[in-house]
Design a protein around this motif. Structure first.
Motif, PDB file in Angstrom:
ATOM      1  N   GLN A  77     -32.603  38.540  24.983  1.00  0.00           N
ATOM      2  CA  GLN A  77     -32.943  37.134  24.810  1.00  0.00           C
ATOM      3  C   GLN A  77     -32.649  36.284  26.048  1.00  0.00           C
ATOM      4  O   GLN A  77     -33.002  35.109  26.082  1.00  0.00           O
ATOM      5  N   GLN A  78     -32.051  36.871  27.070  1.00  0.00           N
ATOM      6  CA  GLN A  78     -31.724  36.134  28.302  1.00  0.00           C
ATOM      7  C   GLN A  78     -32.662  36.455  29.456  1.00  0.00           C
ATOM      8  O   GLN A  78     -32.587  35.827  30.504  1.00  0.00           O
ATOM      9  N   THR A  79     -33.517  37.460  29.292  1.00  0.00           N
ATOM     10  CA  THR A  79     -34.308  37.957  30.411  1.00  0.00           C
ATOM     11  C   THR A  79     -35.797  37.958  30.088  1.00  0.00           C
ATOM     12  O   THR A  79     -36.186  37.878  28.932  1.00  0.00           O
ATOM     13  N   ASP A  80     -36.589  38.075  31.143  1.00  0.00           N
ATOM     14  CA  ASP A  80     -38.008  38.359  30.976  1.00  0.00           C
ATOM     15  C   ASP A  80     -38.159  39.848  31.235  1.00  0.00           C
ATOM     16  O   ASP A  80     -38.210  40.286  32.385  1.00  0.00           O
ATOM     17  N   SER A 156     -27.350  23.983  35.384  1.00  0.00           N
ATOM     18  CA  SER A 156     -28.472  23.512  34.561  1.00  0.00           C
ATOM     19  C   SER A 156     -29.780  23.570  35.329  1.00  0.00           C
ATOM     20  O   SER A 156     -30.809  23.977  34.787  1.00  0.00           O
ATOM     21  N   ARG A 157     -29.769  23.178  36.604  1.00  0.00           N
ATOM     22  CA  ARG A 157     -30.983  23.256  37.434  1.00  0.00           C
ATOM     23  C   ARG A 157     -31.427  24.708  37.592  1.00  0.00           C
ATOM     24  O   ARG A 157     -32.598  25.032  37.470  1.00  0.00           O
ATOM     25  N   ASN A 158     -30.476  25.609  37.873  1.00  0.00           N
ATOM     26  CA  ASN A 158     -30.795  27.019  38.061  1.00  0.00           C
ATOM     27  C   ASN A 158     -31.237  27.689  36.766  1.00  0.00           C
ATOM     28  O   ASN A 158     -31.982  28.661  36.797  1.00  0.00           O
ATOM     29  N   ARG A 162     -35.319  29.645  32.967  1.00  0.00           N
ATOM     30  CA  ARG A 162     -34.865  30.659  32.007  1.00  0.00           C
ATOM     31  C   ARG A 162     -34.777  30.038  30.609  1.00  0.00           C
ATOM     32  O   ARG A 162     -35.225  30.636  29.631  1.00  0.00           O
ATOM     33  N   ALA A 163     -34.197  28.858  30.512  1.00  0.00           N
ATOM     34  CA  ALA A 163     -34.040  28.195  29.216  1.00  0.00           C
ATOM     35  C   ALA A 163     -35.395  27.906  28.576  1.00  0.00           C
ATOM     36  O   ALA A 163     -35.573  28.103  27.361  1.00  0.00           O
ATOM     37  N   ALA A 164     -36.372  27.469  29.368  1.00  0.00           N
ATOM     38  CA  ALA A 164     -37.704  27.192  28.840  1.00  0.00           C
ATOM     39  C   ALA A 164     -38.363  28.481  28.332  1.00  0.00           C
ATOM     40  O   ALA A 164     -38.984  28.494  27.268  1.00  0.00           O
ATOM     41  N   GLU A 168     -39.473  29.425  24.473  1.00  0.00           N
ATOM     42  CA  GLU A 168     -40.842  29.831  24.156  1.00  0.00           C
ATOM     43  C   GLU A 168     -40.890  31.165  23.428  1.00  0.00           C
ATOM     44  O   GLU A 168     -41.610  31.333  22.449  1.00  0.00           O
ATOM     45  N   LYS A 169     -40.100  32.147  23.897  1.00  0.00           N
ATOM     46  CA  LYS A 169     -40.165  33.497  23.343  1.00  0.00           C
ATOM     47  C   LYS A 169     -39.284  33.716  22.120  1.00  0.00           C
ATOM     48  O   LYS A 169     -39.590  34.553  21.275  1.00  0.00           O
ATOM     49  N   TRP A 170     -38.171  32.996  22.049  1.00  0.00           N
ATOM     50  CA  TRP A 170     -37.197  33.268  20.983  1.00  0.00           C
ATOM     51  C   TRP A 170     -36.923  32.064  20.079  1.00  0.00           C
ATOM     52  O   TRP A 170     -36.201  32.208  19.092  1.00  0.00           O
TER      53      TRP A 170
END
Length: 172
Positions: A77-80, A156-158, A162-164, A168-170
């Motif tokens: 859930q943290q990666t593509d 938060s910027r970095n 990833r958060a978006a 979208e996926k989870w």
């Protein structure tokens, strides 16, 4: 209490610490480097692309409180898992997604979870995250440890892309 070790690479290690750090049963999460051919590399050496290392997190956990399968769920859930050449804005081999297994049981669990994710239909491209035997893990410099706590605005910027993607996926 018998602790176990897990090592996951999923792009910038700054972004990989928090989700594991906040899970029950986690003793420690350390940012570092693994998979390369040089002992005790520095951040600058890893960034140069000449050491073969990947940014990763080492997780020491209590298997009676959190299972390796639960860690794998957090990891996915943290990666593509469809991007072999980096993660989000971080590009290159040092940011590739890898599950480093410590033993045959972890290898089998990782392979099963990868297959289940591939069959889930959640992604429309192949799952390319590799599953490799663990090799020496070298902790990163102290300023990289607990980065999300020490530098929340920069984190938060970095973490934004990833958060978006995660949302979208989870979902939430």
């Amino acid at each position: 209490m018998k602790m176990e070790q897990a090592i996951f690479a999923g792009g910038c290690f700054w972004c990989m610490v928090q989700p594991f750090d906040e899970a029950p049963g986690i003793h420690s999460v350390t940012s570092g480097y693994t998979g390369g051919h040089m002992a005790n590399p520095t951040y600058e050496q890893v960034c140069s692309g000449t050491t073969g290392h990947t940014e990763a997190v080492e997780i020491i956990f209590d298997p009676e409180k959190i299972s390796y399968d639960e860690l794998l769920t957090i990891y996915w859930q943290q990666t593509d898992p469809t991007d072999a050449f980096g993660q989000f804005q971080d590009r290159g081999d040092s940011y590739r997604p890898v599950i480093f297994y410590m033993n045959e049981e972890q290898k089998q669990q990782a392979e099963a979870s990868k297959a289940a994710l591939a069959q889930s239909g959640r992604f429309d491209r192949p799952i390319v995250t590799t599953i490799e035997p663990a090799v020496p893990f070298y902790p990163a410099e102290m300023y990289h440890q607990d980065y999300y706590k020490k530098n929340p605005a920069n984190f938060s910027r970095n973490h934004a892309k990833r958060a978006a993607f995660m949302k979208e996926k989870w979902g939430e």
